[in-house]
Design an enzyme around this catalytic site. Structure first.
Site, PDB file in Angstrom:
ATOM      1  CG  ASP A  12      -1.850  -1.219   1.224  1.00  0.00           C
ATOM      2  OD1 ASP A  12      -2.162  -1.714   0.134  1.00  0.00           O
ATOM      3  OD2 ASP A  12      -2.228  -1.668   2.322  1.00  0.00           O
ATOM      4  CE  LYS A  15       2.387  -2.363  -4.313  1.00  0.00           C
ATOM      5  NZ  LYS A  15       2.048  -2.023  -2.931  1.00  0.00           N
ATOM      6  N   GLY A  39      -4.518  -4.355  -3.796  1.00  0.00           N
ATOM      7  CA  GLY A  39      -5.532  -3.334  -4.082  1.00  0.00           C
ATOM      8  C   GLY A  39      -4.780  -2.081  -4.463  1.00  0.00           C
ATOM      9  CG  HIS A  40      -2.036  -2.011  -6.987  1.00  0.00           C
ATOM     10  ND1 HIS A  40      -1.103  -2.520  -7.845  1.00  0.00           N
ATOM     11  CD2 HIS A  40      -1.763  -2.568  -5.775  1.00  0.00           C
ATOM     12  CE1 HIS A  40      -0.302  -3.346  -7.184  1.00  0.00           C
ATOM     13  NE2 HIS A  40      -0.688  -3.394  -5.929  1.00  0.00           N
ATOM     14  CD  GLN A 221       0.858  -8.952  -2.588  1.00  0.00           C
ATOM     15  OE1 GLN A 221       1.539  -9.582  -3.372  1.00  0.00           O
ATOM     16  NE2 GLN A 221      -0.395  -8.640  -2.850  1.00  0.00           N
TER      17      GLN A 221
HETATM   18  P1  GDP Z   1      -0.802   0.346  -3.554  1.00  0.00           P
HETATM   19  O1  GDP Z   1      -1.386  -0.951  -3.101  1.00  0.00           O
HETATM   20  O2  GDP Z   1       0.670   0.429  -3.309  1.00  0.00           O
HETATM   21  O3  GDP Z   1      -1.139   0.673  -4.980  1.00  0.00           O
HETATM   22  O4  GDP Z   1      -1.448   1.469  -2.646  1.00  0.00           O
HETATM   23  P2  GDP Z   1      -3.013   1.586  -2.201  1.00  0.00           P
HETATM   24  O5  GDP Z   1      -3.799   2.036  -3.353  1.00  0.00           O
HETATM   25  O6  GDP Z   1      -3.441   0.356  -1.505  1.00  0.00           O
HETATM   26  O7  GDP Z   1      -2.908   2.680  -1.068  1.00  0.00           O
HETATM   27  C1  GDP Z   1      -2.384   3.948  -1.308  1.00  0.00           C
HETATM   28  C2  GDP Z   1      -3.472   4.992  -0.980  1.00  0.00           C
HETATM   29  O8  GDP Z   1      -2.873   6.263  -0.912  1.00  0.00           O
HETATM   30  C3  GDP Z   1      -4.528   5.094  -2.047  1.00  0.00           C
HETATM   31  O9  GDP Z   1      -5.746   5.439  -1.444  1.00  0.00           O
HETATM   32  C4  GDP Z   1      -4.017   6.223  -2.936  1.00  0.00           C
HETATM   33  O10 GDP Z   1      -5.068   6.899  -3.627  1.00  0.00           O
HETATM   34  C5  GDP Z   1      -3.404   7.124  -1.918  1.00  0.00           C
HETATM   35  N1  GDP Z   1      -2.233   7.911  -2.367  1.00  0.00           N
HETATM   36  C6  GDP Z   1      -1.227   7.544  -3.198  1.00  0.00           C
HETATM   37  N2  GDP Z   1      -0.282   8.522  -3.242  1.00  0.00           N
HETATM   38  C7  GDP Z   1      -0.711   9.520  -2.447  1.00  0.00           C
HETATM   39  C8  GDP Z   1      -0.148  10.781  -2.059  1.00  0.00           C
HETATM   40  O11 GDP Z   1       0.926  11.175  -2.445  1.00  0.00           O
HETATM   41  N3  GDP Z   1      -0.903  11.532  -1.178  1.00  0.00           N
HETATM   42  C9  GDP Z   1      -2.105  11.110  -0.706  1.00  0.00           C
HETATM   43  N4  GDP Z   1      -2.753  11.908   0.149  1.00  0.00           N
HETATM   44  N5  GDP Z   1      -2.649   9.930  -1.045  1.00  0.00           N
HETATM   45  C10 GDP Z   1      -1.950   9.137  -1.889  1.00  0.00           C
HETATM   46  P1  IMO Z   2      -0.873  -4.193  -2.269  1.00  0.00           P
HETATM   47  O1  IMO Z   2      -0.429  -4.739  -3.599  1.00  0.00           O
HETATM   48  C1  IMO Z   2      -1.008  -4.626   2.063  1.00  0.00           C
HETATM   49  C2  IMO Z   2      -0.992  -8.694   3.702  1.00  0.00           C
HETATM   50  C3  IMO Z   2      -2.269  -9.143   4.404  1.00  0.00           C
HETATM   51  C4  IMO Z   2      -1.691 -10.119   5.412  1.00  0.00           C
HETATM   52  C5  IMO Z   2      -0.545 -10.769   4.635  1.00  0.00           C
HETATM   53  C6  IMO Z   2      -0.902 -12.098   3.981  1.00  0.00           C
HETATM   54  O2  IMO Z   2      -2.177  -3.499  -2.315  1.00  0.00           O
HETATM   55  O3  IMO Z   2       0.212  -3.415  -1.620  1.00  0.00           O
HETATM   56  P2  IMO Z   2      -2.405 -12.821   1.905  1.00  0.00           P
HETATM   57  O4  IMO Z   2      -3.797 -12.483   1.538  1.00  0.00           O
HETATM   58  O5  IMO Z   2      -1.402 -12.436   0.903  1.00  0.00           O
HETATM   59  O6  IMO Z   2      -2.261 -14.263   2.317  1.00  0.00           O
HETATM   60  O7  IMO Z   2      -2.107 -11.958   3.233  1.00  0.00           O
HETATM   61  O8  IMO Z   2      -0.171  -9.845   3.623  1.00  0.00           O
HETATM   62  N1  IMO Z   2      -1.192  -8.200   2.317  1.00  0.00           N
HETATM   63  C7  IMO Z   2      -1.154  -6.909   1.967  1.00  0.00           C
HETATM   64  N2  IMO Z   2      -1.021  -5.796   2.720  1.00  0.00           N
HETATM   65  N3  IMO Z   2      -1.084  -4.512   0.724  1.00  0.00           N
HETATM   66  C8  IMO Z   2      -1.201  -5.614  -0.054  1.00  0.00           C
HETATM   67  O9  IMO Z   2      -1.153  -5.542  -1.407  1.00  0.00           O
HETATM   68  C9  IMO Z   2      -1.275  -6.881   0.562  1.00  0.00           C
HETATM   69  N4  IMO Z   2      -1.416  -8.154   0.112  1.00  0.00           N
HETATM   70  C10 IMO Z   2      -1.351  -8.951   1.192  1.00  0.00           C
HETATM   71  O10 IMO Z   2      -2.921  -8.061   5.006  1.00  0.00           O
HETATM   72  O11 IMO Z   2      -1.132  -9.433   6.494  1.00  0.00           O
HETATM   73 MG    MG Z   3      -2.879  -1.651  -1.801  1.00  0.00          MG
END
Ligand code: GDP
Ligand code: IMO
Ligand code: MG
Length: 423
Positions: A12, A15, A39-40, A221
């Site tokens: 998270d 990416k 979840g991106h 991840q």
């Molecule tokens: P990922 O799994 O690495 O793609 O990241 P996620 O989407 O799970 O979580 C990142 C969260 O931060 C999302 O809700 C994005 O919309 C938000 N986000 C990404 N970059 C920024 C930033 O620079 N500032 C803020 N405020 N939010 C951001």
């Molecule tokens: P993105 O790509 C954050 C965490 C789960 C749990 C552990 C194992 O959005 O960054 P799993 O379902 O893989 O067996 O869970 O890894 N986890 C993540 N945490 N971002 C993710 O993906 C994750 N994918 C798995 O919360 O602790």
């Molecule tokens: Mg994510």
């Protein structure tokens, strides 16, 4: 050449947003590991989209989005994603290609994931319950089904053999479930997925490289969730690091170019496991609130803390990170000053190396405090405090910072001078 974007923390890091931004400079955007546990999030023209299996270049015109052999696919989730995108007028059929070698997540894999977690009680991993662990177990156990199997005449037979094995395992767990409705949805989704291009991936990806195409590999991840190098056993079931790009796409290491590591300006983690710089107080609460730190896949509140430099340094080492991108720099504006974990203290000593056993060892974080920077405006000079923070990170991690993200929107990004990405 293949450039890589990956997360350096526990996932998270943002990416998806960065991949969407950079996708314009590439021909192919490729996922190489993980599955719908990811979840991106992308914010495009004020609309929020969350991608789980589809690569984050899907909104860019003329780009191929490729799901590599290292990914595990839940047909139900992938189809839902595709349908959502098509409703937004994204021509998915033109832009998406799937490797025949990608393994399938069966309905019983998801049930096994839930049963295994329930049996662990308080020691549970905190899995996303998407069936990731059981699917990779069947892959390495040489029992798995792959996307390429869905058109073969013995597919149903293979499916039933694996399902039977799972049903026997489930008897040990004594876990209650209702398989029939999920199974029907799964087979319906499989039928529809036959309309999307599936390739013998080795030739597809290597021909693209020979033709001079530029590929961006999108990690899921984060490095601290890597099956070998993360905070085991509180990890996911795939290798999440740069080495996995080769096995997850079928390419040679000599093709890897830039390795772009993403880190938040602070740190979060969802699920159980060690998190030395976690703040279990009102400051952590404030980070969660200001950063809207709730899981994109499960909606769970994310655990929050200050940035962890020993862990980041470790992640830079195992990935060979060539440049860093810092996300969510805007969130620290809510604080007058913020912390940086520079060392760990355990067994009466300070170190910046991670111990073998992070689960049982009591690790105390050593924090230094920095003044926050106020508003960051694109096109204007960076605030002095932010420049100092970047210099500190670059010196500690011996790696250049090339961009700073200051909001969730596609263009809320500052490219720093002499960033190799500007070339
Ligand atoms: P990922 O799994 O690495 O793609 O990241 P996620 O989407 O799970 O979580 C990142 C969260 O931060 C999302 O809700 C994005 O919309 C938000 N986000 C990404 N970059 C920024 C930033 O620079 N500032 C803020 N405020 N939010 C951001
Ligand atoms: P993105 O790509 C954050 C965490 C789960 C749990 C552990 C194992 O959005 O960054 P799993 O379902 O893989 O067996 O869970 O890894 N986890 C993540 N945490 N971002 C993710 O993906 C994750 N994918 C798995 O919360 O602790
Ligand atoms: Mg994510």
């Amino acid at each position: 050449m293949v450039d890589v974007i990956l997360g350096l923390q526990w996932g998270d890091e943002g990416k998806g947003k960065i991949v969407d931004y950079l996708a314009d400079k590439y021909d192919i955007i490729a996922r190489f590991q993980g599955g719908p546990n990811a979840g991106h999030t992308l914010h495009i023209n004020g609309v929020k989209h969350v991608l789980h299996t589809v690569p984050s270049g899907i909104f860019r015109e003329g780009k191929i989005n490729y799901i590599g052999n290292g990914v595990v696919i839940d047909p139900i989730i992938l189809l839902k994603e595709i349908e959502h995108l098509e409703q937004q007028n994204v021509p998915v059929k033109e832009r998406l290609i799937i490797s025949k070698r990608a393994n399938l997540i069966l309905p019983t894999h998801k049930i096994l994931d839930a049963a295994s977690e329930a049996a662990k009680g308080t020691a549970k991993i905190g899995s996303t319950l998407k069936g990731i662990g059981p699917t990779y177990m069947d892959k390495t156990g040489r029992n798995g089904l792959r996307i390429g199997d869905i058109v073969q005449s013995d597919f149903l037979e293979k499916y039933n053999t694996l399902k039977e094995k799972h049903l026997q395992l489930l008897q040990i767990y004594q876990h209650e479930f209702d398989l029939a409705p999920i199974e029907k949805e799964w087979f319906d989704a499989i039928e529809k997925l036959k309309n999307y291009e599936q390739v013998e991936s080795v030739y597809f990806i290597n021909k693209a490289l020979q033709d001079g195409k530029k590929i961006l590999a999108e990690g899921a991840q984060g490095s601290m969730l890597d099956i070998d190098f993360g905070t085991y056993p509180f990890v996911t079931s795939s290798n999440t690091i740069s080495a996995a790009v080769c096995t997850g796409l079928g390419i040679s290491p000599k093709n890897i170019g830039e390795v772009i590591g993403i880190t938040k300006a602070y740190c979060t983690r969802v699920g159980g496991g060690p998190f030395p710089s976690e703040l279990e107080d009102e400051t952590g609460e404030k980070l969660r609130k200001e950063g809207a730190e709730f899981g994109a896949t499960t909606g769970r509140p994310r655990r929050c803390g200050w940035i962890d430099l020993p862990a980041l340094n470790y992640a830079c080492l195992i990935n060979g990170v060539t440049q860093l991108i810092i996300t969510k720099a805007d969130i620290l504006n809510a604080f007058d000053e913020f912390g940086i974990c520079t060392h760990y203290e355990f067994d009466g000593q300070q170190t910046n190396e991670l111990p073998y056993d992070m689960v049982n060892k009591k690790i105390a974080p050593v924090f230094s405090y920095f003044k926050s920077w106020g508003k960051i405006n694109k096109g204007q000079q960076l605030p002095e405090e932010l420049t100092q923070y970047i210099a500190y990170l670059e010196n500690y991690l011996k790696t250049k910072v090339s961009m700073v993200s200051n909001g969730p929107g596609r263009d809320e990004l500052i490219e720093l001078e002499d960033s190799p990405l500007l070339a």
